[in-house]
Design a protein around this motif. Structure first.
Motif, PDB file in Angstrom:
ATOM      1  N   VAL A 152       0.853  -1.182   0.000  1.00  0.00           N
ATOM      2  CA  VAL A 152       0.000   0.000   0.000  1.00  0.00           C
ATOM      3  C   VAL A 152       0.892   1.237   0.000  1.00  0.00           C
ATOM      4  N   MET A 153       0.579   2.179  -0.882  1.00  0.00           N
ATOM      5  CA  MET A 153       1.375   3.399  -1.028  1.00  0.00           C
ATOM      6  C   MET A 153       0.447   4.610  -0.988  1.00  0.00           C
ATOM      7  N   THR A 154       0.947   5.717  -0.432  1.00  0.00           N
ATOM      8  CA  THR A 154       0.179   6.957  -0.445  1.00  0.00           C
ATOM      9  C   THR A 154       1.132   8.140  -0.381  1.00  0.00           C
ATOM     10  N   THR A 155       0.645   9.308  -0.792  1.00  0.00           N
ATOM     11  CA  THR A 155       1.433  10.537  -0.706  1.00  0.00           C
ATOM     12  C   THR A 155       0.497  11.710  -0.470  1.00  0.00           C
ATOM     13  N   ASP A 156       1.008  12.746   0.177  1.00  0.00           N
ATOM     14  CA  ASP A 156       0.190  13.924   0.462  1.00  0.00           C
ATOM     15  C   ASP A 156       1.107  15.117   0.709  1.00  0.00           C
ATOM     16  N   SER A 157       0.567  16.316   0.484  1.00  0.00           N
ATOM     17  CA  SER A 157       1.295  17.561   0.744  1.00  0.00           C
ATOM     18  C   SER A 157       0.539  18.365   1.800  1.00  0.00           C
ATOM     19  N   TYR A 158       1.278  19.125   2.591  1.00  0.00           N
ATOM     20  CA  TYR A 158       0.694  19.814   3.745  1.00  0.00           C
ATOM     21  C   TYR A 158       1.075  21.290   3.706  1.00  0.00           C
ATOM     22  N   VAL A 159       0.044  22.133   3.777  1.00  0.00           N
ATOM     23  CA  VAL A 159       0.228  23.572   3.625  1.00  0.00           C
ATOM     24  C   VAL A 159      -0.552  24.331   4.704  1.00  0.00           C
ATOM     25  N   VAL A 160      -0.631  23.774   5.880  1.00  0.00           N
ATOM     26  CA  VAL A 160      -1.457  24.364   6.926  1.00  0.00           C
ATOM     27  C   VAL A 160      -0.925  25.744   7.345  1.00  0.00           C
ATOM     28  N   LYS A 161      -1.860  26.648   7.590  1.00  0.00           N
ATOM     29  CA  LYS A 161      -1.519  27.987   8.054  1.00  0.00           C
ATOM     30  C   LYS A 161      -2.388  28.344   9.244  1.00  0.00           C
ATOM     31  N   PRO A 162      -1.783  28.642  10.410  1.00  0.00           N
ATOM     32  CA  PRO A 162      -0.349  28.722  10.688  1.00  0.00           C
ATOM     33  C   PRO A 162       0.282  27.338  10.848  1.00  0.00           C
ATOM     34  N   PRO A 163       1.621  27.238  10.722  1.00  0.00           N
ATOM     35  CA  PRO A 163       2.259  25.920  10.827  1.00  0.00           C
ATOM     36  C   PRO A 163       2.252  25.348  12.239  1.00  0.00           C
ATOM     37  N   PHE A 164       2.032  26.201  13.243  1.00  0.00           N
ATOM     38  CA  PHE A 164       1.890  25.756  14.627  1.00  0.00           C
ATOM     39  C   PHE A 164       0.488  26.131  15.107  1.00  0.00           C
ATOM     40  N   PHE A 165      -0.193  25.193  15.721  1.00  0.00           N
ATOM     41  CA  PHE A 165      -1.568  25.420  16.157  1.00  0.00           C
ATOM     42  C   PHE A 165      -1.811  24.622  17.438  1.00  0.00           C
ATOM     43  N   PRO A 166      -2.869  24.917  18.164  1.00  0.00           N
ATOM     44  CA  PRO A 166      -3.120  24.197  19.420  1.00  0.00           C
ATOM     45  C   PRO A 166      -3.268  22.693  19.187  1.00  0.00           C
ATOM     46  N   GLY A 167      -2.407  21.917  19.819  1.00  0.00           N
ATOM     47  CA  GLY A 167      -2.468  20.477  19.697  1.00  0.00           C
ATOM     48  C   GLY A 167      -1.511  19.875  18.690  1.00  0.00           C
ATOM     49  N   GLY A 168      -0.805  20.709  17.914  1.00  0.00           N
ATOM     50  CA  GLY A 168       0.103  20.135  16.932  1.00  0.00           C
ATOM     51  C   GLY A 168       0.765  21.159  16.053  1.00  0.00           C
ATOM     52  N   ASP A 169       1.364  20.699  14.976  1.00  0.00           N
ATOM     53  CA  ASP A 169       2.037  21.549  13.998  1.00  0.00           C
ATOM     54  C   ASP A 169       2.120  20.801  12.681  1.00  0.00           C
ATOM     55  N   ILE A 170       2.666  21.449  11.675  1.00  0.00           N
ATOM     56  CA  ILE A 170       2.698  20.878  10.334  1.00  0.00           C
ATOM     57  C   ILE A 170       3.509  19.583  10.277  1.00  0.00           C
ATOM     58  N   GLY A 171       4.514  19.447  11.147  1.00  0.00           N
ATOM     59  CA  GLY A 171       5.304  18.217  11.159  1.00  0.00           C
ATOM     60  C   GLY A 171       4.505  17.023  11.653  1.00  0.00           C
ATOM     61  N   ARG A 172       3.832  17.176  12.769  1.00  0.00           N
ATOM     62  CA  ARG A 172       2.985  16.104  13.288  1.00  0.00           C
ATOM     63  C   ARG A 172       1.844  15.806  12.314  1.00  0.00           C
TER      64      ARG A 172
ATOM     65  N   ARG B 219      -6.296  25.873   3.234  1.00  0.00           N
ATOM     66  CA  ARG B 219      -4.969  25.645   3.823  1.00  0.00           C
ATOM     67  C   ARG B 219      -5.086  25.159   5.248  1.00  0.00           C
ATOM     68  N   ILE B 220      -5.848  24.076   5.427  1.00  0.00           N
ATOM     69  CA  ILE B 220      -6.121  23.543   6.751  1.00  0.00           C
ATOM     70  C   ILE B 220      -5.269  22.317   7.047  1.00  0.00           C
ATOM     71  N   CYS B 221      -4.750  21.687   5.993  1.00  0.00           N
ATOM     72  CA  CYS B 221      -3.958  20.470   6.203  1.00  0.00           C
ATOM     73  C   CYS B 221      -3.151  20.176   4.931  1.00  0.00           C
TER      74      CYS B 221
END
Length: 346
Positions: free
Chosen positions: A62-82, A344-346
């Protein structure tokens, strides 16, 4: 013809990347085209599932790919890395592949992005990988000029093996719909941080890798777990519409059984936003055979990420491809969003 007279359909809009019906139509019309399923009977681009599945011996890759453009990159409970790690792990998990072999990560950085923030994001990526029991094994880094991108963009891909693939189109009449927890947390938390809203109650993103939770559900339900999807962009409403349409069934939801955090529900009412249309990044929707529903629900509730799981609906013959909300006072169609309420939510 002047640019002002070009019809909206001739240009790509924000709604086309927001997870609702407009995005699915764009993908079908432009990217899917005449794509065929893999020769081995696997799942390919035409299925528009959470990933692809290719036969390798007696297992599925099984393979998948996705791109992440959340703004702001840090938010309550997480960040763009997580978010990037969790999103890719969760897409694999939604296809039944919970043992994640490896991830890739490409990072595109705007000139001037703070190095301390970059190192913070890297630490978050490492922590989320450890939580999911996987690792980044290769990647890429690019730096763009100021103003060419907005801060930072991540792309992750993942691979995993499974003996049984679970598609998002396997619902049959009578199947039960289970959600693994409260709905709308991520979308409203990011919105509140982006717009610096002073709201009563605390809003936190639910972002988390779900492979451990889904593994437990699959162990309990076996072949009785027949469809899965994570309700990210477009929220629960979009995920259920897609599952219903692909499966050729209608879905009736019991409004009183859908779990919400009080702060999310209150914020949604204040702003006129239905949490069922808001993104989630740590929840899953499962379609389960009736005789397996109780055991799957118990297994989900035994896991820290599934303690508020609920059976929220069932599959019916009426209105195939649509979602019907039973409010307790009557029935109404649950509208699917054309696009995400907040880009730009995820």
């Amino acid at each position: 013809m002047s640019a002002s007279r070009i019809a909206p359909e001739a240009t790509v809009m924000l709604k086309h990347g927001a997870g609702g019906r407009a995005m699915r139509e764009l993908i079908q019309q432009v990217f899917v085209g005449d794509a065929k399923a893999p020769a081995d009977g696997g799942i390919g681009l035409a299925a528009m599932d959470d990933g692809a599945a290719l036969r390798v011996g007696d297992e599925w890759l099984v393979m998948t790919t996705d791109s992440y453009v959340v703004k702001p990159p840090f938010f309550p409970g997480g960040d763009i890395g997580r978010l990037a790690v969790s999103g890719t792990v969760n897409d694999l998990s939604m296809m039944g592949a919970t043992e994640v072999a490896a991830l890739t990560c490409a990072v595109i950085i705007e000139e001037g992005f703070p190095r301390a923030d970059l190192e913070r994001i890297k630490a978050s990526i490492s922590a989320a990988c450890a939580e999911a029991g996987t690792a980044i094994v290769t990647g890429d880094t690019k730096v763009m000029g100021r103003g060419e991108i907005d801060g930072i963009v991540l792309n992750t891909a993942g691979v995993a093996f499974t003996r049984r693939v679970v598609p998002d189109c396997g619902l049959l009449l009578g199947d039960r719909i289970i959600v693994t927890g409260t709905i709308g947390d991520h979308g409203l938390a990011v919105m509140a941080r982006r717009h610096s809203l002073e709201l009563e109650g605390e809003l936190f993103s639910d972002v988390a890798p779900l492979n451990g939770l889904i593994r437990r559900a699959l162990e309990a339900g076996g072949d009785g777990v027949v469809a899965m999807k994570d309700p990210t962009r477009g929220g629960l409403a979009s995920a259920l519409h897609e599952m219903a349409e692909k499966s050729g069934v209608g879905i009736v939801l019991e409004a009183s059984r859908i779990p919400f955090n009080p702060s999310v529900q209150a914020t949604g009412e204040l702003l006129g936003i239905d949490p069922m249309l808001a993104a989630n990044e740590g929840k899953a929707v499962l379609g389960v055979r009736p005789d397996a529903a109780a055991s799957v629900l118990a297994a989900l509730r035994s896991h820290p990420l599934g303690m508020r799981a609920e059976i929220v609906g069932s599959c019916v013959a009426q209105r195939p491809g649509f979602v019907i909300l039973d409010t307790g006072f009557g029935l109404r169609l649950l509208a699917e969003p054309e696009g995400e309420l907040l880009p730009r939510i995820c």
